[in-house]
Structure formats: structure tokens, C-alpha cells
Design a protein around this motif. Structure first.
Motif, PDB file in Angstrom:
ATOM      1  N   LYS A 228      -5.905   3.083  17.291  1.00 36.01           N
ATOM      2  CA  LYS A 228      -6.175   4.142  16.320  1.00 36.01           C
ATOM      3  C   LYS A 228      -6.993   3.639  15.131  1.00 36.01           C
ATOM      4  O   LYS A 228      -7.299   4.408  14.218  1.00 36.01           O
ATOM      5  N   GLY A 229      -7.334   2.337  15.149  1.00 30.78           N
ATOM      6  CA  GLY A 229      -8.204   1.790  14.107  1.00 30.78           C
ATOM      7  C   GLY A 229      -7.528   1.520  12.784  1.00 30.78           C
ATOM      8  O   GLY A 229      -8.201   1.384  11.758  1.00 30.78           O
ATOM      9  N   THR A 230      -6.194   1.380  12.775  1.00 30.50           N
ATOM     10  CA  THR A 230      -5.481   1.154  11.516  1.00 30.50           C
ATOM     11  C   THR A 230      -5.918  -0.142  10.847  1.00 30.50           C
ATOM     12  O   THR A 230      -6.062  -0.214   9.627  1.00 30.50           O
ATOM     13  N   ASP A 231      -6.151  -1.176  11.657  1.00 32.21           N
ATOM     14  CA  ASP A 231      -6.610  -2.442  11.088  1.00 32.21           C
ATOM     15  C   ASP A 231      -7.991  -2.311  10.457  1.00 32.21           C
ATOM     16  O   ASP A 231      -8.295  -2.948   9.444  1.00 32.21           O
ATOM     17  N   LEU A 232      -8.833  -1.450  11.036  1.00 29.42           N
ATOM     18  CA  LEU A 232     -10.175  -1.235  10.488  1.00 29.42           C
ATOM     19  C   LEU A 232     -10.123  -0.399   9.211  1.00 29.42           C
ATOM     20  O   LEU A 232     -10.925  -0.600   8.291  1.00 29.42           O
ATOM     21  N   VAL A 233      -9.174   0.528   9.150  1.00 30.91           N
ATOM     22  CA  VAL A 233      -8.970   1.287   7.910  1.00 30.91           C
ATOM     23  C   VAL A 233      -8.571   0.334   6.791  1.00 30.91           C
ATOM     24  O   VAL A 233      -9.067   0.434   5.662  1.00 30.91           O
ATOM     25  N   ALA A 234      -7.692  -0.621   7.105  1.00 30.87           N
ATOM     26  CA  ALA A 234      -7.260  -1.599   6.102  1.00 30.87           C
ATOM     27  C   ALA A 234      -8.427  -2.452   5.623  1.00 30.87           C
ATOM     28  O   ALA A 234      -8.591  -2.690   4.419  1.00 30.87           O
ATOM     29  N   LEU A 267      -1.859  -6.549   3.194  1.00 27.06           N
ATOM     30  CA  LEU A 267      -2.803  -6.311   2.102  1.00 27.06           C
ATOM     31  C   LEU A 267      -2.173  -6.708   0.777  1.00 27.06           C
ATOM     32  O   LEU A 267      -0.981  -6.498   0.540  1.00 27.06           O
ATOM     33  N   GLU A 268      -2.986  -7.247  -0.116  1.00 27.24           N
ATOM     34  CA  GLU A 268      -2.495  -7.681  -1.410  1.00 27.24           C
ATOM     35  C   GLU A 268      -2.621  -6.559  -2.443  1.00 27.24           C
ATOM     36  O   GLU A 268      -3.549  -5.749  -2.404  1.00 27.24           O
ATOM     37  N   ASP A 269      -1.666  -6.526  -3.367  1.00 22.74           N
ATOM     38  CA  ASP A 269      -1.725  -5.607  -4.508  1.00 22.74           C
ATOM     39  C   ASP A 269      -1.925  -4.157  -4.047  1.00 22.74           C
ATOM     40  O   ASP A 269      -2.854  -3.478  -4.476  1.00 22.74           O
ATOM     41  N   THR A 270      -1.047  -3.689  -3.161  1.00 21.25           N
ATOM     42  CA  THR A 270      -1.241  -2.343  -2.610  1.00 21.25           C
ATOM     43  C   THR A 270      -0.175  -1.341  -3.039  1.00 21.25           C
ATOM     44  O   THR A 270      -0.235  -0.181  -2.659  1.00 21.25           O
ATOM     45  N   LYS A 271       0.806  -1.767  -3.794  1.00 24.43           N
ATOM     46  CA  LYS A 271       1.961  -0.917  -4.078  1.00 24.43           C
ATOM     47  C   LYS A 271       1.568   0.433  -4.660  1.00 24.43           C
ATOM     48  O   LYS A 271       2.121   1.467  -4.271  1.00 24.43           O
ATOM     49  N   GLU A 272       0.631   0.447  -5.597  1.00 24.06           N
ATOM     50  CA  GLU A 272       0.249   1.694  -6.251  1.00 24.06           C
ATOM     51  C   GLU A 272      -0.919   2.383  -5.563  1.00 24.06           C
ATOM     52  O   GLU A 272      -1.130   3.582  -5.748  1.00 24.06           O
ATOM     53  N   ARG A 273      -1.676   1.633  -4.765  1.00 20.06           N
ATOM     54  CA  ARG A 273      -2.905   2.199  -4.193  1.00 20.06           C
ATOM     55  C   ARG A 273      -2.790   2.577  -2.731  1.00 20.06           C
ATOM     56  O   ARG A 273      -3.582   3.386  -2.229  1.00 20.06           O
ATOM     57  N   LEU A 274      -1.825   1.984  -2.013  1.00 21.75           N
ATOM     58  CA  LEU A 274      -1.602   2.313  -0.616  1.00 21.75           C
ATOM     59  C   LEU A 274      -0.115   2.547  -0.385  1.00 21.75           C
ATOM     60  O   LEU A 274       0.707   1.660  -0.597  1.00 21.75           O
TER      61      LEU A 274
END
Length: 390
Positions: A228-234, A267-274
Motif C-alpha cells: 500500500k506504499g506506507t513506507d513511501l508515504v513515510a 520516524l523521528e519527532d513525529t508525535k505532533e505531526r504524524l
């Protein structure tokens, strides 16, 4: 007409996020609404029962869990492998489904029985005068597993051989997408019709959701995994954050088993953005999607994915790759954006443009595409019933 569907998943089961189950709920509801008698025979993990939902009679057939079956499973796993067990399990489940269906058919006398190749629920369905057997192709293990970076094993090759056997003995076989139809035609010289599913939502979006989300966000949802391309979305998301650090995204769904560590945790520093949210009931999922700016659904290989259809029906444009059947639903600049496969730079740019509202197809300005006329419930039902003449 009297129509039966044989399946290993349905939206009333405890794992209801599968594409096959969601398709059957929509097609079944459309057929029932247009005056046809529909019954679903579904393998489940809970005790046998029969219910009626949206005019559809659903026979829940419990998967075997006897001591003898468990001993047999352990023996097969010990002597062979997990893959061999799954192949044998598929045949056993197909037999159980067909036995329940044939018992019911003695009284109902169905006009059509539809099986799937995920798994091969029609393996034991016999030809019968006055009854047609339709097979709906949902996948190719060799094609889809390659897109999921799975090593192609003997079991997948055997499974594809079983698929071919089931296709050839069915009266008619079809795929929802030209993408998958072309694959079977080119690789195996099989004539596979294309019958689009009904583009309907069988349940309304919820009015509220039990958690807080950002005011603005992009959404990626469904089964989360490599195909589903989740790794590419990341990867694209990390690139987009370099120029637009305030871009926010919500992921909704369960991870596929082959992922290992959930991608969002890498992913780093994603708590507020993802924000990642586990699988949700359809009504809550639809609310999350409908409140988003755009859906990002870049499958490597797919079969007219429900996620894309549902997003567009909710008025949310789609960003995806220019193949894998998504291009059968989305036209760049009309109802979303298409970028070259695996091009995370282009995917990041498309996400940034959506976030910055720098596209005409945003904010409810999507163009209606002719393919959705073919997917109107009445037309989808007509195409399904006229499969024999195609």
C-alpha cells in the motif's frame, strides 16, 4: 434473482477491514435494494449464526477449532511449513463453505454463486444446470507479494496454480480493475472481464470521533504496509517536512504482518505531526477521511482499492501513483494527483501542494469522472448480472 456469495471475510466479522468484505457489503446492498435475494456464506471465528443486515442474509460459518483440527495443524507445521499449512487450510475452508452453501441451495436454488480467489472459496463449487458460478479476482499472489517485498515461495506458486484451476472451471471470471485483468490476460492468456463495483457507502460518517485530531491534516488509511506504499508515504513525509514542518498527517489502520516495526515508530519527532490510529469502525473512519484535506494512497499494486473509492465518494481528493489501478479512478488535475511509481520526491511535492492548497481540485472542486457513472449502484448491478454476455 437469487445470488450467493462465498467469502472468508465480511464486515460483520471481527476483522472487517478487508477489501473483499467491504466490496461484498456494497454489492450485496446494491443487489438487495434492486430487488434481488442475496445470501452471504462467510467464514468467521465465532459460533454459527444467521443474521440479516441491509436486506442481506448472512450465514456465519465457524472455522474449525476442534482438538483433531489443532493436532492436524501442528502435524502439518512440523512435517512441512507454515506456507504448506495455509494452502491446505484454504482447501479445508473452501470445503466447509461449499458444504454449507450446497445444503442451502437445495432449498433456495440459487441462480448465481460468486466465489473469490482470496482465498479460493470456489474450489469445490460444481457446475450445475440453471446456476452460474462467477469468480471475482481480488489478487495475484505472485504480483502482489512481489510488491510487498515478500520472497516468492513454492506455496505462492501453488496458490496461483489453484487460482488458474478455479478460473478455468468457473462459468465466468472478472476483476474490478483493468490492471489485474490485464495481468492475467498477458501472463496466462485468460479472458478476464472487468466489472466495476458499486460506488456507494453502506454506512454514513459518524458525527463525532472519540479522540482529538489536528484542524488540518492529510490522511493515509487502510491496511498499512509495503504494497500500500506506507513506507513511501513515510519517506515522502520526511522530505515534505523539510520545507513544510507544520504539515500534519493522520494514519488509520492496522499494519500488515510483514512490516515488522510499525513504520511511524521509525520516524523521528513525529508525535505532533504524524498521528497513528488503529483500525476504526467504518463510520468513524469515514469521519476522519471526510475531514481531511486529501488522501495519500500510493499503492505499488492494487485492485481498484476501496480506500480510493471511499475517499472520492466522501469528497476527498486522492494522491497516488500513476498505475496499480489508481489511475482508473483518478485523473491528475481533476480529482487528485498522480505521480510516477516509487517517486517519493514527486509524492512529497504533491503532498506539499495539497497542504498549501495550491491545486484546483481541492476544497470540493473535483471533476466528476465517467468511471463513476459505470459504478453507480444501478449500473454496477446491471453489469454484474450481465457478466455472462460480456
Amino acid at each position: 434473482m437469487k445470488i450467493a456469495f462465498l467469502t472468508d471475510q465480511y464486515v460483520t466479522d471481527d476483522k472487517n477491514e478487508g477489501g473483499v468484505g467491504n466490496y461484498l457489503a456494497k454489492m450485496g446492498a446494491a443487489l438487495s435494494k434492486h430487488g434481488h435475494h442475496v445470501e452471504v456464506f462467510a467464514l468467521v471465528n465465532h459460533p454459527h449464526n444467521t443474521t440479516i443486515v441491509n436486506g442481506i442474509t448472512i450465514h456465519s460459518i465457524k472455522k474449525p477449532d476442534s482438538i483433531l483440527f489443532k493436532v492436524l495443524k501442528r502435524l502439518i507445521l512440523y512435517l512441512f511449513s507454515q506456507e504448506a499449512y495455509e494452502n491446505i487450510n484454504t482447501i479445508i475452508y473452501s470445503y466447509i463453505l461449499n458444504k454449507a452453501f450446497e445444503k442451502r441451495d437445495k432449498n433456495i436454488k440459487f441462480d448465481i454463486v460468486q466465489s473469490t480467489n482470496y482465498p479460493q472459496t470456489g474450489f469445490f463449487v460444481k457446475r450445475k444446470q440453471g446456476r452460474k458460478h462467477y469468480l471475482r479476482l481480488s489478487t495475484s499472489r505472485l504480483l502482489f507479494d512481489k510488491a510487498s517485498f515478500k520472497k516468492i515461495k513454492l506455496s505462492q506458486k501453488i496458490t496461483e496454480k489453484i487460482d488458474l484451476h478455479c478460473i478455468r472451471k468457473a462459468d465466468h471470471s472478472y476483476s474490478p480493475s483493468q490492471f489485474l485483468s490485464d495481468y492475467f490476460e498477458k501472463k496466462y492468456a485468460l479472458d478476464i472481464s472487468v466489472v466495476r463495483p458499486p460506488a456507494i457507502l453502506y454506512i454514513d460518517p459518524a458525527k463525532k470521533i472519540p479522540f482529538n485530531l489536528p484542524k488540518r491534516y492529510l490522511v493515509h488509511f487502510g491496511i498499512l504496509g509495503f504494497r500500500k506504499g506506507t513506507d513511501l508515504v513515510a519517506e515522502a513525509l520526511e522530505k515534505a517536512w523539510k520545507s513544510n514542518p507544520d504539515l500534519k498527517m493522520v494514519w488509520v489502520g492496522r499494519y500488515s504482518q510483514d512490516i515488522g516495526t510499525p513504520i511511524h515508530e521509525k520516524l523521528e519527532d513525529t508525535k505532533e505531526r504524524l498521528i497513528w490510529i488503529d483500525h476504526q469502525p467504518s463510520s468513524q473512519l469515514y469521519k476522519i477521511v471526510s475531514d481531511s484535506i486529501a488522501s495519500v494512497l500510493p499503492s505499488r499494486a492494487d485492485n481498484l482499492p476501496n480506500t480510493v473509492i471511499e475517499s472520492l465518494l466522501l469528497g476527498v481528493p486522492v494522491i497516488g501513483f500513476s498505475n496499480a489501478s489508481i489511475d482508473e479512478l483518478v485523473i491528475a488535475g481533476k480529482n487528485g494527483e498522480l505521480v510516477p511509481s516509487n517517486d517519493t520526491d514527486a509524492l512529497a511535492i504533491a503532498m506539499i501542494q495539497a497542504w498549501d492548497e495550491n491545486k484546483d481540485w481541492l476544497n470540493g472542486n473535483m471533476t466528476h469522472l465517467p468511471v463513476f457513472d459505470e459504478m453507480q449502484a444501478e449500473q454496477a448491478v446491471k453489469n454484474f448480472l450481465e457478466l455472462e454476455s460480456q
